[in-house]
Design a protein around this motif. Structure first.
Motif, mmCIF file in Angstrom:
data_model
loop_
_atom_site.group_PDB
_atom_site.id
_atom_site.type_symbol
_atom_site.label_atom_id
_atom_site.label_comp_id
_atom_site.label_asym_id
_atom_site.label_seq_id
_atom_site.Cartn_x
_atom_site.Cartn_y
_atom_site.Cartn_z
ATOM 1 N N LEU A 1 0.761 -1.134 0.165
ATOM 2 C CA LEU A 1 0.037 0.074 0.096
ATOM 3 C C LEU A 1 1.023 1.178 0.076
ATOM 4 O O LEU A 1 0.615 2.280 -0.569
ATOM 5 N N GLY A 2 2.075 1.078 0.693
ATOM 6 C CA GLY A 2 2.676 2.366 0.832
ATOM 7 C C GLY A 2 3.390 2.525 -0.510
ATOM 8 O O GLY A 2 3.574 3.867 -1.262
ATOM 9 N N THR A 3 3.882 1.555 -1.270
ATOM 10 C CA THR A 3 4.320 1.638 -2.733
ATOM 11 C C THR A 3 3.358 2.217 -3.843
ATOM 12 O O THR A 3 3.516 3.253 -4.575
ATOM 13 N N LEU A 4 2.168 1.687 -3.643
ATOM 14 C CA LEU A 4 1.079 2.424 -4.479
ATOM 15 C C LEU A 4 0.656 3.901 -3.852
ATOM 16 O O LEU A 4 0.595 4.760 -4.842
ATOM 17 N N LEU B 1 9.980 2.111 -11.564
ATOM 18 C CA LEU B 1 8.780 1.286 -11.237
ATOM 19 C C LEU B 1 7.375 2.040 -11.600
ATOM 20 O O LEU B 1 7.455 3.448 -11.061
ATOM 21 N N ARG B 2 6.304 1.299 -11.891
ATOM 22 C CA ARG B 2 5.266 2.059 -12.122
ATOM 23 C C ARG B 2 4.177 1.102 -12.112
ATOM 24 O O ARG B 2 4.371 -0.113 -12.278
ATOM 25 N N LEU B 3 2.743 1.443 -11.983
ATOM 26 C CA LEU B 3 1.661 0.756 -12.014
ATOM 27 C C LEU B 3 1.556 0.029 -13.627
ATOM 28 O O LEU B 3 1.619 0.786 -14.405
ATOM 29 N N ALA B 4 1.004 -1.209 -13.470
ATOM 30 C CA ALA B 4 0.739 -1.935 -14.813
ATOM 31 C C ALA B 4 -0.598 -2.134 -14.778
ATOM 32 O O ALA B 4 -1.201 -2.641 -15.776
ATOM 33 N N ALA B 5 -1.580 -0.998 -14.257
ATOM 34 C CA ALA B 5 -3.274 -1.321 -14.304
ATOM 35 C C ALA B 5 -3.335 -0.011 -13.596
ATOM 36 O O ALA B 5 -2.812 0.642 -12.905
ATOM 37 N N PRO B 6 -4.793 0.520 -14.155
ATOM 38 C CA PRO B 6 -5.353 1.726 -13.637
ATOM 39 C C PRO B 6 -5.488 1.413 -11.995
ATOM 40 O O PRO B 6 -5.870 0.631 -11.640
ATOM 41 N N LEU B 7 -5.646 2.756 -11.371
ATOM 42 C CA LEU B 7 -5.683 2.682 -10.080
ATOM 43 C C LEU B 7 -7.079 2.042 -9.481
ATOM 44 O O LEU B 7 -7.373 1.169 -8.777
ATOM 45 N N ASP B 8 -8.018 2.488 -10.406
ATOM 46 C CA ASP B 8 -9.511 1.955 -10.086
ATOM 47 C C ASP B 8 -9.563 0.382 -10.458
ATOM 48 O O ASP B 8 -10.735 -0.094 -10.172
ATOM 49 N N GLU B 9 -8.672 -0.281 -10.838
ATOM 50 C CA GLU B 9 -8.798 -1.567 -11.305
ATOM 51 C C GLU B 9 -7.847 -2.537 -10.047
ATOM 52 O O GLU B 9 -7.839 -3.581 -10.095
ATOM 53 N N ILE B 10 -7.248 -1.678 -9.165
ATOM 54 C CA ILE B 10 -6.503 -2.326 -8.062
ATOM 55 C C ILE B 10 -7.643 -2.920 -6.999
ATOM 56 O O ILE B 10 -8.305 -2.208 -6.549
ATOM 57 N N LEU C 1 10.520 -1.756 6.816
ATOM 58 C CA LEU C 1 10.103 -0.893 5.902
ATOM 59 C C LEU C 1 10.952 0.267 5.408
ATOM 60 O O LEU C 1 11.070 0.709 4.464
ATOM 61 N N GLN C 2 11.941 0.482 6.217
ATOM 62 C CA GLN C 2 13.204 1.583 6.150
ATOM 63 C C GLN C 2 14.041 0.855 5.157
ATOM 64 O O GLN C 2 14.512 1.547 4.036
ATOM 65 N N VAL C 3 14.232 -0.374 5.055
ATOM 66 C CA VAL C 3 15.068 -1.139 4.293
ATOM 67 C C VAL C 3 14.416 -1.090 2.962
ATOM 68 O O VAL C 3 14.992 -1.235 1.867
ATOM 69 N N VAL C 4 13.156 -1.555 2.923
ATOM 70 C CA VAL C 4 12.413 -1.687 1.524
ATOM 71 C C VAL C 4 12.418 -0.360 0.964
ATOM 72 O O VAL C 4 12.587 -0.292 -0.227
ATOM 73 N N TYR C 5 11.548 0.535 1.743
ATOM 74 C CA TYR C 5 11.442 1.971 0.907
ATOM 75 C C TYR C 5 12.871 2.576 0.480
ATOM 76 O O TYR C 5 12.858 3.423 -0.349
ATOM 77 N N GLY C 6 13.793 2.429 1.276
ATOM 78 C CA GLY C 6 15.025 2.802 1.052
ATOM 79 C C GLY C 6 15.960 1.888 -0.127
ATOM 80 O O GLY C 6 17.004 2.617 -0.791
ATOM 81 N N THR C 7 15.211 0.983 -0.574
ATOM 82 C CA THR C 7 16.067 0.125 -1.740
ATOM 83 C C THR C 7 15.246 -0.065 -2.877
ATOM 84 O O THR C 7 15.739 0.052 -3.921
ATOM 85 N N LEU C 8 14.093 -0.473 -2.721
ATOM 86 C CA LEU C 8 13.118 -0.732 -3.927
ATOM 87 C C LEU C 8 13.081 0.312 -5.310
ATOM 88 O O LEU C 8 13.503 0.108 -6.144
ATOM 89 N N TYR C 9 12.998 1.227 -4.624
ATOM 90 C CA TYR C 9 12.710 2.604 -5.711
ATOM 91 C C TYR C 9 14.079 3.007 -6.306
ATOM 92 O O TYR C 9 13.991 3.522 -7.173
ATOM 93 N N ARG C 10 15.232 2.781 -5.427
ATOM 94 C CA ARG C 10 16.479 3.289 -5.785
ATOM 95 C C ARG C 10 16.854 2.324 -6.840
ATOM 96 O O ARG C 10 17.529 2.559 -7.923
#
Length: 412
Positions: free
Chosen positions: A259-262, A385-394, A371-380
């Motif tokens: 959810l944080g990633t979204l 990274l981007r959505l592969a579906a519209p928000l209203d389809e999540i 969460l610090q490890v994930v948020y500090g690593t994944l997007y770097r």
């Protein structure tokens, strides 16, 4: 003669507004503006107090005159209780999972048995291992097909692997405990479904505890086996404690990762600031703000009054149920200016995402670190990274006591 009719009480839980998946239900905000406490109606017709303001939530959660004991009359049950369970000696068991729904001194006694594993120092020592888990899973993402469901490929495996290592639970069994965990926290599950899921997990942990008694290992379950040998816990109590730690240790963090990633993908300016941050303190602050902004435990923290308590102009009577709607508490403008704005530069450390008082979340140091490890690593590591579906389809988990998404299709 004029007859007056009182307005019907609002039903709780409430529904989020369409198109606003990150915000609490608008009816909660309206109630918060009106008063700190309001009577609401639950599924069983009971009418506990809903506490919507931050200051009153903290004060009540720290008040020894309220109880977390689910067996007390007046406790606001979130769903039909599990079927009665009776021990071999005829004693009825409480319909709960371990100490989380107990009061002191028994709550404190059992909690102390596992506290050492979640201290800030112990958790800090785990950070390199968690970093390795995160990097290896990202390596697999980058090497695999696109698009991919980030929940199944990353958000769920990270905390599941971590809690399995900490407890000493075989990760090969993750499908079994994840499926049953989802049933337990699904608000729409029937009594029979929830009872079967709890029974399956307790039975699984009970068998695992039996093995730990014979062949101890390095995990926390082996430390609980020592408590069984010393007569401080029954094997059944240790198994229920293990179920609590296993569920809490992966479900909440997995949902926060996804959810944080979204939320970040929907706020690209905030994501850019986090992606380029080199100071660990910036990442740590971002974690706190995301915890405040999203607050995935959206079913309220539930208590029952043991004595009469005056809260402003409201009189809470002994036996009255109380629900701390912490999601709207974290959006209280008196505590957080512009509360509906995601601002990773905000000082949000005083949020109530982990509760407050003696029952505040035991595993919060571990959740923060993961969460610090994930948020500090994944997007770097995956900057596109981007959505592969519209928000209203999540598909969002509107039917769960833990909020999140069932799937998060992404690409890069």
């Amino acid at each position: 003669m004029t007859t007056t009719h009182e307005a019907p009480l609002p039903e709780y839980p409430m529904t989020r507004a369409r198109g606003c998946p990150f915000d609490p239900p608008p009816d909660l905000a309206a109630l918060q503006r009106e008063a700190p406490l309001t009577r609401v109606r639950l599924w069983d017709g009971s009418t506990p107090w809903l506490v919507t303001r931050y200051a009153e939530q903290r004060a009540l959660l720290a008040d020894p005159r309220i109880s977390a004991d689910v067996t007390r009359p007046g406790y606001p049950m979130p769903a039909p209780a599990r079927e009665r369970q009776v021990d071999d000696d005829g004693t009825e068991r409480r319909p709960s999972l371990s100490f989380i729904l107990m009061d002191d001194p028994e709550h404190a006694r059992q909690r102390r048995m596992v506290t050492a594993a979640f201290t800030v120092k112990r958790v800090a020592a785990m950070r390199p291992a968690v970093q390795t888990i995160v990097d290896e899973l990202i390596d697999r993402l980058l090497a695999g097909p696109k698009p991919v469901d980030l929940v199944e490929a990353f958000a769920l495996p990270v905390p599941s692997l971590v809690i399995c290592q900490l407890l000493g639970v075989p990760y090969d069994d993750h499908d079994f405990f994840q499926v049953n965990s989802r049933t337990i926290i699904r608000r729409t599950a029937t009594v029979e479904e929830r009872t079967a899921a709890v029974g399956a997990l307790v039975g699984y942990l009970d068998e695992l505890m039996a093995r730990k008694l014979v062949e101890p290992g390095d995990g926390l379950l082996s430390r609980l086996a020592d408590r069984i040998r010393d007569g401080e816990l029954t094997r059944r109590d240790a198994a229920e404690m293990g179920v609590l730690l296993l569920i809490a240790g992966h479900e909440t963090t997995a949902n926060m990762i996804a959810l944080g990633t979204l939320a970040l993908l929907e706020h690209p300016d905030q994501l850019d600031a986090l992606r380029t941050a080199e100071d660990p303190a910036v990442v740590a602050a971002a974690v706190e703000e995301l915890l405040r902004y999203l607050h995935i435990t959206h079913n309220g923290r539930r208590r029952v009054a043991l004595a009469d308590i005056q809260v402003g102009d409201r009189r809470v009577r002994a036996g009255d149920g109380l629900i701390m709607a912490n999601d709207i508490g974290n959006r209280d403008p008196d505590a957080f200016p512009e509360p509906d704005r995601l601002d990773l530069g905000r000082d949000a450390r005083h949020h109530v995402a982990f509760g407050f008082g003696v029952h505040q979340c035991l595993g919060q140091p571990l959740a923060r670190m993961e969460l610090q490890v994930v948020y500090g690593t994944l997007y770097r590591r995956i900057p596109t990274l981007r959505l592969a579906a519209p928000l209203d389809e999540i598909p969002f988990k509107h039917d769960g006591s833990v909020y999140g998404v069932y799937e998060l299709p992404v690409t890069w």
